[in-house]
Design an enzyme around this catalytic site. Sequence first.
Site, mmCIF file in Angstrom:
data_model
loop_
_atom_site.group_PDB
_atom_site.id
_atom_site.type_symbol
_atom_site.label_atom_id
_atom_site.label_comp_id
_atom_site.label_asym_id
_atom_site.label_seq_id
_atom_site.Cartn_x
_atom_site.Cartn_y
_atom_site.Cartn_z
ATOM 1 N N LYS A 84 2.109 -3.669 8.769
ATOM 2 C CA LYS A 84 3.023 -2.734 8.762
ATOM 3 C C LYS A 84 4.417 -3.143 9.231
ATOM 4 O O LYS A 84 4.472 -3.853 10.238
ATOM 5 C CB LYS A 84 2.560 -1.509 9.844
ATOM 6 C CG LYS A 84 3.681 -0.302 9.697
ATOM 7 C CD LYS A 84 2.944 0.671 10.486
ATOM 8 C CE LYS A 84 3.764 1.967 10.892
ATOM 9 N NZ LYS A 84 3.235 3.030 11.685
ATOM 10 N N ILE A 124 0.903 -1.260 0.004
ATOM 11 C CA ILE A 124 0.052 -0.003 -0.062
ATOM 12 C C ILE A 124 0.980 1.272 -0.096
ATOM 13 O O ILE A 124 0.567 2.291 -0.465
ATOM 14 C CB ILE A 124 -0.828 -0.172 1.302
ATOM 15 C CG1 ILE A 124 -1.476 -1.221 1.506
ATOM 16 C CG2 ILE A 124 -1.596 1.178 1.223
ATOM 17 C CD1 ILE A 124 -2.340 -1.349 2.785
ATOM 18 N N GLY A 125 1.941 1.254 0.733
ATOM 19 C CA GLY A 125 2.637 2.416 0.744
ATOM 20 C C GLY A 125 4.035 2.059 1.363
ATOM 21 O O GLY A 125 4.484 1.069 2.167
ATOM 22 N N ASP A 136 0.879 12.881 17.129
ATOM 23 C CA ASP A 136 1.330 12.978 15.801
ATOM 24 C C ASP A 136 -0.037 13.283 14.957
ATOM 25 O O ASP A 136 -0.136 12.495 13.958
ATOM 26 C CB ASP A 136 2.072 11.927 15.135
ATOM 27 C CG ASP A 136 2.917 12.364 14.023
ATOM 28 O OD1 ASP A 136 3.118 13.565 13.609
ATOM 29 O OD2 ASP A 136 3.575 11.619 13.280
ATOM 30 N N GLY A 159 7.664 4.122 3.599
ATOM 31 C CA GLY A 159 7.969 5.387 4.313
ATOM 32 C C GLY A 159 9.181 5.099 4.865
ATOM 33 O O GLY A 159 9.885 4.060 4.674
HETATM 34 O O1 3AM Z 1 1.146 6.378 1.236
HETATM 35 P P1 3AM Z 1 -0.634 6.462 1.485
HETATM 36 O O2 3AM Z 1 -0.890 7.709 2.190
HETATM 37 O O3 3AM Z 1 -1.479 6.084 0.353
HETATM 38 O O4 3AM Z 1 -2.485 5.658 4.489
HETATM 39 C C1 3AM Z 1 -1.305 4.907 4.627
HETATM 40 C C2 3AM Z 1 -0.219 5.417 3.761
HETATM 41 O O5 3AM Z 1 -1.026 5.215 2.454
HETATM 42 C C3 3AM Z 1 -1.137 3.455 4.343
HETATM 43 O O6 3AM Z 1 0.017 2.883 4.268
HETATM 44 C C4 3AM Z 1 0.719 4.032 3.850
HETATM 45 C C5 3AM Z 1 2.048 4.265 4.438
HETATM 46 O O7 3AM Z 1 1.947 4.504 5.776
HETATM 47 N N1 3AM Z 1 -1.980 2.688 5.712
HETATM 48 C C6 3AM Z 1 -1.238 2.590 7.097
HETATM 49 N N2 3AM Z 1 -1.978 1.744 7.658
HETATM 50 C C7 3AM Z 1 -2.895 1.360 7.123
HETATM 51 C C8 3AM Z 1 -4.327 0.454 7.249
HETATM 52 N N3 3AM Z 1 -4.376 0.043 8.665
HETATM 53 C C9 3AM Z 1 -2.874 1.986 5.779
HETATM 54 N N4 3AM Z 1 -3.872 1.544 4.804
HETATM 55 C C10 3AM Z 1 -4.865 0.820 5.166
HETATM 56 N N5 3AM Z 1 -5.065 0.365 6.418
#
Ligand code: 3AM
Length: 510
Positions: free
Chosen positions: A263, A240-241, A353, A243
Site C-alpha cells: 500500500k 490492485i486498486g 472503520d 484510492g
Molecule cells: O478496489 P478493490 O476493492 O478491488 O481490497 C482492496 C481494494 O481493492 C485492495 O486494494 C484496493 C484498494 O484499497 N487491497 C488492500 N489491501 C490488500 C491486501 N492486503 C488488498 N488486496 C489484497 N491484499
Amino acid sequence: MPSSSGRYSDVSGRYSDVSGRYCDVSGRITALSRSSSAAQAMEGVCAAVCTAFSVAYSGYFFTHLARHIARAWRESAPWSSKATSGPSLAACLPEEEAKGEEVAHQAAPAATAGPQHPASSRRAVPAPAPAASVGEEEAEEEEGANESAPAVSPEPERPTSSSTSSVLAPARAAAAGSEEACSPQAGNSSTSSSCTWSTSSSSGSREQLRERTEDECLATLRMLVSEGDPEAKYTELETIGKGGFGTVCMAVETATGEEVAIKKISLLQESSNELCVNEIQVMRHHKNGNLVNYVDSYLVDEELWLVMEYMDGGSLHDVIRETRMAEGEIAAVSRECLQGLDFLHSKQVIHRDIKSHNILLGLDGSVKLADFGLAAQLTAERSKRRSAVGTTYWMAPEIFTSKPYGPKVDIWSFGIVGMEMVEGAPPYLMKTSRTVRQLISSGGTPKLQNPRQQSAWLRDFLRCCLETDEDRRWSAQELLQHPFVTSAKPTSSLTPLIVAAQQFMADRRY
Ligand code: 3AM
C-alpha cells in the site's frame, strides 16, 4: 411565480416604473405645449429634468449590474476564499473529527454498481452514493426512511462477557480538549510512540499545531519504518486498486517468491502521517489470524510503502456486490470478523472503520480485517473516544450524537456489514449524508427490507449488533456465542463465492 422569475420581474418592474414615470412626465409636457407657447420654456426645463433623471437612473442601474457581475466573477475565481473553502462539514467539526470525516471519504472506495452477472442473482443493488456525498450537505433530501416491518425474532440467552485489560502503548495520549503533543519516543522499529494533535483552538494557532504534529508524526514514521530499498527487495506485478490515499500493488518478494500487497500512501495529504503511524502501530503490535498481517514498511520519496500479506480473494465488498450470500456464509464471515474484533477489543483497540471494503478475503476462505488508519488505542486514562470518525453509513448512533464511545461502535458497524451481506448494500445508501446521520442517530435499529426472507436467528443476530443503546449492544465475545454464529459453515464454504465474484468481475473487464 417561481422565485427566479419573481426576481427577474422585480428588476423589470423597477425598470418599467422608471419608464412609466418618464412617460407620465412627457405626457404632461405635451399637453402643456398645446395650451400655451409660453409653456415651451417650461417644457424645455422639464425635458431636461427628465433626461437628467433618466440618465442618472440608467447610471445607477448599470453601476449595480456591474457590481453584481464583478462580485459573481470574484466569487467564482479560483483564488476566492469562498471558491476554495469546499464542503462546510470539516469546518464545523473539531479538528480531529474533521480529519476523520475527510479521511473516511478517501478511505471509502467509491462502490461501482456495474452490470450484474446473470448467474450471480444478486438483487439489484441500488446505485451507491458517490464517496463525496458525505460532504454534500446541501443536496436534495429524499423523503422518508425505510418503513419496512421490524424484524421479530427470538431472544437467545445473552452470554456473559469477561473483561479484558491488556493495554499496549497508546497511539495518542492525553484527554480530549487539552493540548496534545506528538512526540516520538525513541527506539527504532520495535518502539511504539504517542502521536496526537491538539483539540483545543484556544492554545495557539491550529495551523501551527497541525504542522508541528505532522512533522512530529513524520519523525515517528521515520523511526518505525525499515531502511533499505523496497524496489530491490520486491518485484511489483500489478496495481490492485487506487484510492484517495494512493495505490495498492501486488508484488512478490524476489528472494522468497512470497506474494505481498504494497500500500503506497502519499504523505503529502493532510494528516496522512498521523494515519500512517496509526496503521503501522496497530498492524505491528496486534497480530492475529483475522487481521491482515504486517510485513514491513518503507519511506520512498513522499510515500509510505506498507508491505502486508496479500489477500488473493479481494474484499468482502466485491463478494457482496457480485453474489448472493447464503446465511451459512454470512455466519462464517461474521464469526471470522468477530474473532478479529474480539482480539482488537481485548487489546483496547477500536477499529472505527469497519465496512465491507475493509474486510479482505483469501481464496482459501480466510477473512481478515484491514485498514487500521482510523484505529484508536484506548488506555486506562482515556477509555472512551469522542471523535466523529468512520464512514457515514456504518457509523454508530453514539458517534453522531457526540457521546463518548468505546469498542461497541465497531459492533454497530459490523451489524451494518451484516445488512450489506443480506441486502447487498448498507441501509440508507441512497440518502444524503445529513439524512443518514439523522436516521442513524434517531431512527433506531435499521430495518431489513424483507425480514421474512431471513431466519429468526439472523434477524436476532443483526438486532443484537444494531442495538442503539451501546450498553445493551452485544460485545464481540458475546456475539461469538450467538446461535446464528455458532451455526456458521466452515470458511472453506466461502471459496466458491469468492471465485464466482472474481469471475464475474473478470468477465466484465474483458
Ligand atoms: O478496489 P478493490 O476493492 O478491488 O481490497 C482492496 C481494494 O481493492 C485492495 O486494494 C484496493 C484498494 O484499497 N487491497 C488492500 N489491501 C490488500 C491486501 N492486503 C488488498 N488486496 C489484497 N491484499
